[in-house]
Design an enzyme around this catalytic site. Structure first.
Site, PDB file in Angstrom:
ATOM      1  N   GLU A  80       4.102   7.594  -6.690  1.00  0.00           N
ATOM      2  CA  GLU A  80       3.829   6.801  -7.889  1.00  0.00           C
ATOM      3  C   GLU A  80       2.389   6.865  -8.375  1.00  0.00           C
ATOM      4  O   GLU A  80       2.131   6.768  -9.576  1.00  0.00           O
ATOM      5  CB  GLU A  80       4.229   5.337  -7.641  1.00  0.00           C
ATOM      6  CG  GLU A  80       5.727   5.098  -7.599  1.00  0.00           C
ATOM      7  CD  GLU A  80       6.348   5.448  -6.259  1.00  0.00           C
ATOM      8  OE1 GLU A  80       7.583   5.358  -6.157  1.00  0.00           O
ATOM      9  OE2 GLU A  80       5.596   5.804  -5.318  1.00  0.00           O
TER      10      GLU A  80
ATOM     11  N   GLY B 208      13.226   6.323  -9.951  1.00  0.00           N
ATOM     12  CA  GLY B 208      13.647   5.662 -11.178  1.00  0.00           C
ATOM     13  C   GLY B 208      13.434   6.564 -12.374  1.00  0.00           C
ATOM     14  O   GLY B 208      12.637   7.511 -12.331  1.00  0.00           O
TER      15      GLY B 208
ATOM     16  N   ASP C  40       6.235   0.965  -5.264  1.00  0.00           N
ATOM     17  CA  ASP C  40       6.867  -0.341  -5.466  1.00  0.00           C
ATOM     18  C   ASP C  40       8.153  -0.443  -4.661  1.00  0.00           C
ATOM     19  O   ASP C  40       8.183  -0.075  -3.503  1.00  0.00           O
ATOM     20  CB  ASP C  40       7.070  -0.593  -6.967  1.00  0.00           C
ATOM     21  CG  ASP C  40       7.988   0.430  -7.628  1.00  0.00           C
ATOM     22  OD1 ASP C  40       8.129   1.548  -7.094  1.00  0.00           O
ATOM     23  OD2 ASP C  40       8.567   0.114  -8.694  1.00  0.00           O
TER      24      ASP C  40
ATOM     25  N   GLY D 287      12.373   4.989  -6.262  1.00  0.00           N
ATOM     26  CA  GLY D 287      13.509   4.078  -6.338  1.00  0.00           C
ATOM     27  C   GLY D 287      14.621   4.414  -5.363  1.00  0.00           C
ATOM     28  O   GLY D 287      15.386   3.536  -4.961  1.00  0.00           O
TER      29      GLY D 287
END
Length: 395
Positions: free
Chosen positions: A139, A67, A147, A116
């Protein structure tokens, strides 16, 4: 005039989505995931004529590097939490929609696939790794947590491989991505055109999961036989296998060290391990490079998901709750991105100096909603009412 952030078209019944930000390694932003969600909803309609969906990345270097966390962290630092949460929620609703598709969903992970990028691929039916695939969930190093629903998958990898990948951000490449259980197939990049070709030639059979699986398996087997015939292809195959073997040879050490109950115990186990001391030192450095708070939250999440066998949607909903805390400044997200991606001085000032200093009650608070706005229902993301947050739906 700017280039479209995704390219979407239908050819011979195959819906093709291309992530189209090659200069940003196809990193996802709110506009991209919003458009993807709208396309998935449209193509899931039986009247769309779409029989299967193929997801690729433009540029030849990355499938999707994650992301656009730099933009999101800048929003957090500017006090724009709602805008930051709009990205995460739009991303998670898109990932949930992919997990609910009845149509075959095939992702070609030809290049960097991180964060992502895993979210928009790993919850689909088929994930094709190539010799250029580079997978990681990095992350913790930026003060966040793995996530995009990946906590539904990582706990089910062999042994403690998932906790090792989650806590250290270690990378898997090529064949190892399949052998770890993250990719369903391994097909050299030189054969990917056959995947597209056979999907388009399949006619109505392209909508049949078993047919698509068999087609991919046959391409994989033919490519492996070609590589086994000798020459440069055989040398490449041997190199891929050796890299995978080296990783799985470490699994007993990974299990001993990363199967502990706390991050502090994992640190102590790596320090005490006598087998492969150099590898243990490197794993410890990777672990300690990240935020101690993020590591504690990550391990608690990993153990919780494994114990309860949480689904992708369960985890994506919980991801939203956790992100409500991280975007509100309860964690180290903004500081990690500032130090690693914005100022690039690589000296983040974490809230806690070590894992031992992170209180367990603080960790548990992250799993309780900070606000009801952080709770988003995703169980009917594909077929129910549109689930995009207001800030994303205005794009």
């Amino acid at each position: 005039m700017s280039e479209p952030v995704i390219l979407a078209k239908v050819e011979q019944g195959v819906g093709k989505i291309t992530l189209n930000r090659p200069r940003a390694l196809n990193s996802l932003n709110t506009e991209m995931v919003t458009q993807m969600y709208q396309v998935y909803r449209a193509w899931s309609n039986p009247d769309s004529g779409v029989r299967a969906i193929l997801l690729t990345g433009a540029g030849g270097k990355a499938f999707c590097a994650g992301g656009d966390v730099k933009t999101v962290a800048q929003q957090v630092m500017a006090g724009q939490q709602q805008a930051a949460m709009a990205f995460f929620q739009a991303e998670y609703v898109t990932d949930a929609a992919i997990s609910q598709l009845a149509l075959p969903h095939i992702s070609l992970l030809d290049g960097i696939t991180m964060g992502g990028g895993a979210g928009v691929s790993m919850h689909g039916h088929f994930r094709v790794a190539t010799e250029r695939t580079l997978f990681a969930m990095p992350e913790c190093a930026i003060g966040l947590f793995p996530d995009v629903g990946m906590m539904a998958l990582l706990p089910h990898l062999p042994g403690e491989l998932g906790s090792y990948l989650a806590l250290t951000g270690a990378r898997l490449s090529g064949l190892a991505v399949k052998q770890a259980g993250l990719a369903t197939h391994f097909i050299p990049s030189s054969h990917l055109h056959e995947v597209k070709q056979q999907l388009q030639q399949a006619g109505p059979a392209a909508s049949d999961l078993a047919h698509v699986y068999n087609s991919l398996t046959n391409i994989e087997a033919a490519a492996a036989a070609e590589q086994g015939a000798g020459g440069a292809a055989a040398a490449q195959q041997q190199q891929q296998q050796q890299a995978a073997d080296q990783l799985f040879a470490k699994l007993p050490i990974i299990n001993r060290c990363f199967g502990k109950a706390s991050v502090a115990q994992i640190v102590a186990a790596l320090q005490a391990e006598t087998a492969e001391p150099q590898w243990c030192r490197e794993a410890l450095q990777q672990l300690q490079r990240g935020s101690p708070l993020s590591a504690a939250v990550t391990l608690a999440y990993y153990r919780r998901s494994r114990a309860a066998s949480l689904s992708a949607v369960d985890c994506l909903q919980l991801d939203g709750v956790l992100c409500g805390h991280f975007t509100a400044g309860d964690g180290d997200f903004a500081e990690g991105v500032r130090a690693r991606l914005i100022d690039k001085e690589d000296k983040p000032c974490w809230k806690h100096a070590s894992a031992e200093q992170v209180p367990d009650d603080l960790v548990q608070q992250f799993f309780r909603p900070r606000s009801q706005q952080d709770v988003i229902a995703l169980h009917d993301a594909l077929t129910g009412p549109p689930r995009l947050p207001a800030a994303a739906s205005k794009l």
